[in-house]
Write a protein that holds these residues in place. Structure first.
Motif, PDB file in Angstrom:
ATOM      1  N   ASP A 178       0.839  -1.218   0.000  1.00  0.00           N
ATOM      2  CA  ASP A 178       0.000   0.000   0.000  1.00  0.00           C
ATOM      3  C   ASP A 178       0.862   1.252   0.000  1.00  0.00           C
ATOM      4  O   ASP A 178       0.586   2.210  -0.732  1.00  0.00           O
ATOM      5  N   LEU A 179       1.908   1.245   0.821  1.00  0.00           N
ATOM      6  CA  LEU A 179       2.774   2.436   0.910  1.00  0.00           C
ATOM      7  C   LEU A 179       3.501   2.668  -0.418  1.00  0.00           C
ATOM      8  O   LEU A 179       3.629   3.805  -0.871  1.00  0.00           O
ATOM      9  N   LEU A 180       3.953   1.584  -1.054  1.00  0.00           N
ATOM     10  CA  LEU A 180       4.649   1.711  -2.334  1.00  0.00           C
ATOM     11  C   LEU A 180       3.753   2.415  -3.359  1.00  0.00           C
ATOM     12  O   LEU A 180       4.180   3.323  -4.060  1.00  0.00           O
ATOM     13  N   GLU A 181       2.478   1.984  -3.392  1.00  0.00           N
ATOM     14  CA  GLU A 181       1.515   2.599  -4.326  1.00  0.00           C
ATOM     15  C   GLU A 181       1.359   4.091  -4.064  1.00  0.00           C
ATOM     16  O   GLU A 181       1.388   4.907  -4.972  1.00  0.00           O
ATOM     17  N   VAL A 182       1.198   4.450  -2.777  1.00  0.00           N
ATOM     18  CA  VAL A 182       1.000   5.852  -2.392  1.00  0.00           C
ATOM     19  C   VAL A 182       2.233   6.683  -2.781  1.00  0.00           C
ATOM     20  O   VAL A 182       2.110   7.766  -3.376  1.00  0.00           O
ATOM     21  N   LEU A 183       3.425   6.169  -2.464  1.00  0.00           N
ATOM     22  CA  LEU A 183       4.653   6.933  -2.761  1.00  0.00           C
ATOM     23  C   LEU A 183       4.867   7.113  -4.260  1.00  0.00           C
ATOM     24  O   LEU A 183       5.222   8.192  -4.728  1.00  0.00           O
ATOM     25  N   GLN A 184       4.639   6.019  -5.013  1.00  0.00           N
ATOM     26  CA  GLN A 184       4.833   6.127  -6.466  1.00  0.00           C
ATOM     27  C   GLN A 184       3.826   7.102  -7.072  1.00  0.00           C
ATOM     28  O   GLN A 184       4.169   7.887  -7.958  1.00  0.00           O
ATOM     29  N   ALA A 185       2.604   7.108  -6.542  1.00  0.00           N
ATOM     30  CA  ALA A 185       1.586   8.058  -7.027  1.00  0.00           C
ATOM     31  C   ALA A 185       1.989   9.503  -6.707  1.00  0.00           C
ATOM     32  O   ALA A 185       1.645  10.432  -7.429  1.00  0.00           O
ATOM     33  N   GLY A 224       4.973  10.530  -6.855  1.00  0.00           N
ATOM     34  CA  GLY A 224       6.143  10.870  -7.679  1.00  0.00           C
ATOM     35  C   GLY A 224       7.486  10.477  -7.093  1.00  0.00           C
ATOM     36  O   GLY A 224       8.533  10.879  -7.600  1.00  0.00           O
ATOM     37  N   PHE A 225       7.480   9.672  -6.011  1.00  0.00           N
ATOM     38  CA  PHE A 225       8.764   9.244  -5.432  1.00  0.00           C
ATOM     39  C   PHE A 225       9.280   8.002  -6.155  1.00  0.00           C
ATOM     40  O   PHE A 225       8.496   7.147  -6.563  1.00  0.00           O
ATOM     41  N   GLN A 226      10.614   7.906  -6.278  1.00  0.00           N
ATOM     42  CA  GLN A 226      11.234   6.688  -6.815  1.00  0.00           C
ATOM     43  C   GLN A 226      11.355   5.726  -5.637  1.00  0.00           C
ATOM     44  O   GLN A 226      12.276   5.854  -4.826  1.00  0.00           O
ATOM     45  N   ALA A 227      10.388   4.811  -5.525  1.00  0.00           N
ATOM     46  CA  ALA A 227      10.375   3.896  -4.377  1.00  0.00           C
ATOM     47  C   ALA A 227      10.341   2.454  -4.862  1.00  0.00           C
ATOM     48  O   ALA A 227       9.797   2.160  -5.929  1.00  0.00           O
ATOM     49  N   LEU A 228      10.946   1.568  -4.079  1.00  0.00           N
ATOM     50  CA  LEU A 228      10.928   0.133  -4.375  1.00  0.00           C
ATOM     51  C   LEU A 228      10.598  -0.599  -3.085  1.00  0.00           C
ATOM     52  O   LEU A 228      10.757  -0.048  -1.995  1.00  0.00           O
ATOM     53  N   THR A 229      10.175  -1.861  -3.200  1.00  0.00           N
ATOM     54  CA  THR A 229       9.903  -2.630  -1.977  1.00  0.00           C
ATOM     55  C   THR A 229      10.669  -3.942  -1.989  1.00  0.00           C
ATOM     56  O   THR A 229      10.977  -4.486  -3.045  1.00  0.00           O
ATOM     57  N   LEU A 230      10.980  -4.409  -0.784  1.00  0.00           N
ATOM     58  CA  LEU A 230      11.609  -5.717  -0.599  1.00  0.00           C
ATOM     59  C   LEU A 230      10.567  -6.579   0.070  1.00  0.00           C
ATOM     60  O   LEU A 230      10.091  -6.220   1.149  1.00  0.00           O
ATOM     61  N   ASN A 231      10.188  -7.681  -0.521  1.00  0.00           N
ATOM     62  CA  ASN A 231       9.319  -8.597   0.227  1.00  0.00           C
ATOM     63  C   ASN A 231       9.702 -10.025  -0.084  1.00  0.00           C
ATOM     64  O   ASN A 231      10.420 -10.299  -1.034  1.00  0.00           O
ATOM     65  N   GLY A 232       9.215 -10.928   0.750  1.00  0.00           N
ATOM     66  CA  GLY A 232       9.596 -12.337   0.659  1.00  0.00           C
ATOM     67  C   GLY A 232       9.158 -13.002  -0.635  1.00  0.00           C
ATOM     68  O   GLY A 232       9.604 -14.104  -0.949  1.00  0.00           O
TER      69      GLY A 232
END
Length: 469
Positions: free
Chosen positions: A265-272, A274-282
């Protein structure tokens, strides 16, 4: 049995230790002069042959603490595996392997082998056949080699469990137990862990003999990590992360969430926003995880969103901020999270978003850290600038890696030679089996892709693309 707190023994010289003259000379050359607290507390015990349970986190100098012990126990003329280090992740295993190699330079022919998942078995089996003195690896892959008979442990004299709490978190207890049972009973076992979950006591009871305990209280220098708490309504916290980023404008931020869903959810919000964001998950494959970590570590991604388990074994230099999107119920984990910023001579921000229900957790954390929490309101934050937060670098992926005999110098040569860029415009270069990743200053990235694709690396034409977001 416990030894004195590690803080009391810090600052002592490596020259005091009973190490061989060649090893001492190498330490001098590497400019290892005074010991860190964990080294000063654990090395005399480890060199005296004791089993050890040592509390230490990434970045405390623990790798040298166990590496000097296992190198001292080693007979380079005997071509058999005499020491093994188990690590939770491939990234940590790679770091540990490199560090042991640097420390082992005093002797020409010490062979150190990394055995991790995510790469094919056959080359590893061939390397083992040629003989190795030290293996460093992840529990799953080490177990595979033992079961196939390609890794023989009958000459082993030192077993190291590095970041044991992380291995337990990742469900490796049974693997570790299986591996330890294959090791000779008469051996030295050194266990390093940042926290002490109950599984650690179980491991120690089962596999360590009269271990000495070294506890290093994790203390963050107040001047280096500036910690602030912001009270927000639970439903507003994801939007609030963007507010913090726009105000503080850190180049690299690690944002911790308590669940995988919260990360998505946070990744979606940040990318919307305009932030260059990535996530690490299992759920990521090893190759995807490597790509995410490379982009974050070389400063071509502004925000990495992760859970505690996904961030295990992660050690990023120059991390300007840690944001706790959720307050963790475990104060030790909170201290561990924020300890990733403010490393070496850098300053760092530790920013935590708290709903009214989290206040009790914050009080427990403050009590454990011996400090008053510093509360601020989101309303007090100025948006430093409306300009988007843009990472300084872009990562280029070149198809071709170690298997194609590509080295970092080949890529640097292609960029600074024929392509005409300066050394300062080129950042970190990471070579993996199949690909090479190079960080390039953002303003020349497009030009660099064009020139690399038109030119040659190691005499061959290569395929290049920019990785974004």
């Amino acid at each position: 049995m416990s030894s004195p707190p590690a803080e009391e023994t810090a600052g002592r010289s490596f020259a005091e230790l009973p190490l061989s003259p060649a090893l001492q000379a190498n330490l001098q050359q590497l400019e290892y002069r005074t010991m860190t607290p964990i080294q000063a507390a654990s090395l005399p015990l480890a060199l005296a042959g004791h089993d050890l349970i040592a509390q230490a986190k990434t970045g405390s100098g623990k790798t040298a603490a166990f590496a000097l012990a296992l190198l001292t126990n080693l007979n380079p003329r005997r071509f058999a595996v005499q020491a093994m280090v188990l690590c939770p992740t491939r990234e940590l295993a790679d770091q540990v392997t490199q560090e042991i190699r640097r420390l082992a330079r005093f002797e020409d022919n010490i062979k150190i082998l990394a055995l991790c998942g995510g790469t094919t078995m056959r080359p590893q089996m061939a390397s083992l056949e040629h003989g190795a003195h030290i293996v460093v690896g992840t529990p799953g892959r080490i177990m595979d080699h033992i079961e196939r008979g390609s890794l023989k442990l009958d000459a082993l004299n030192t077993l190291v469990l590095d970041e044991a709490d992380r291995m337990l978190d990742m469900g490796f207890y049974d693997y570790i137990a299986f591996i330890a049972k294959q090791c000779p009973v008469r051996r030295q076992t050194l266990l390093f862990s940042a926290t002490y979950p109950e599984g650690i006591a179980r491991l120690a009871q089962q596999f360590l003999r009269n271990p000495q305990e070294v506890k290093l209280l994790e203390r963050h220098e107040g001047s280096k990590i500036r910690q602030r708490f912001y009270e927000v309504k639970h439903e507003e916290r994801l939007q609030a992360v963007g507010t913090l980023l726009k105000h503080y404008r850190p180049v690299s931020t690690l944002a911790f969430c308590n669940t995988k869903q919260q990360c998505r959810d946070l990744l979606e919000v940040l990318q919307a926003q305009g932030f260059q964001a990535l996530t690490l998950n299992g759920d990521l494959e090893q190759r995807e995880r490597d790509q995410v970590l490379i982009q974050f570590a070389n400063r071509s991604c502004s925000v990495l969103v992760a859970t505690d388990v996904a961030a295990r074994g992660l050690d990023i230099a120059q991390l300007e901020a840690v944001i706790n999107v959720d307050v963790t119920p475990d104060p030790e984990i909170h201290i561990h999270r924020i300890g990733r910023t403010g490393r070496a001579d850098e300053d760092g921000w530790a920013l935590s978003l708290c709903s009214p229900a989290d206040k009790r957790r914050v009080a427990t954390i403050a009590q454990m850290m011996g400090s008053e929490p510093e509360w601020h309101g989101l309303g007090s934050l100025q948006s430093g600038s409306d300009a988007p937060l843009v990472p300084p670098m872009v990562t280029l992926q070149i198809l071709g890696g170690r298997k194609d005999k590509i080295r970092p110098g080949d890529v640097l040569g292609a960029l600074t030679g024929e392509a005409g860029f300066t050394r300062e415009q080129v950042g970190k270069i990471t070579v993996t089996d199949q690909s090479t990743y190079v960080a390039i200053a953002r303003d020349i990235a497009r030009d660099a892709v064009r020139k690399l694709a038109a030119g040659k690396v190691k005499g061959k034409t290569v395929k290049v693309r920019a990785l974004e977001g």
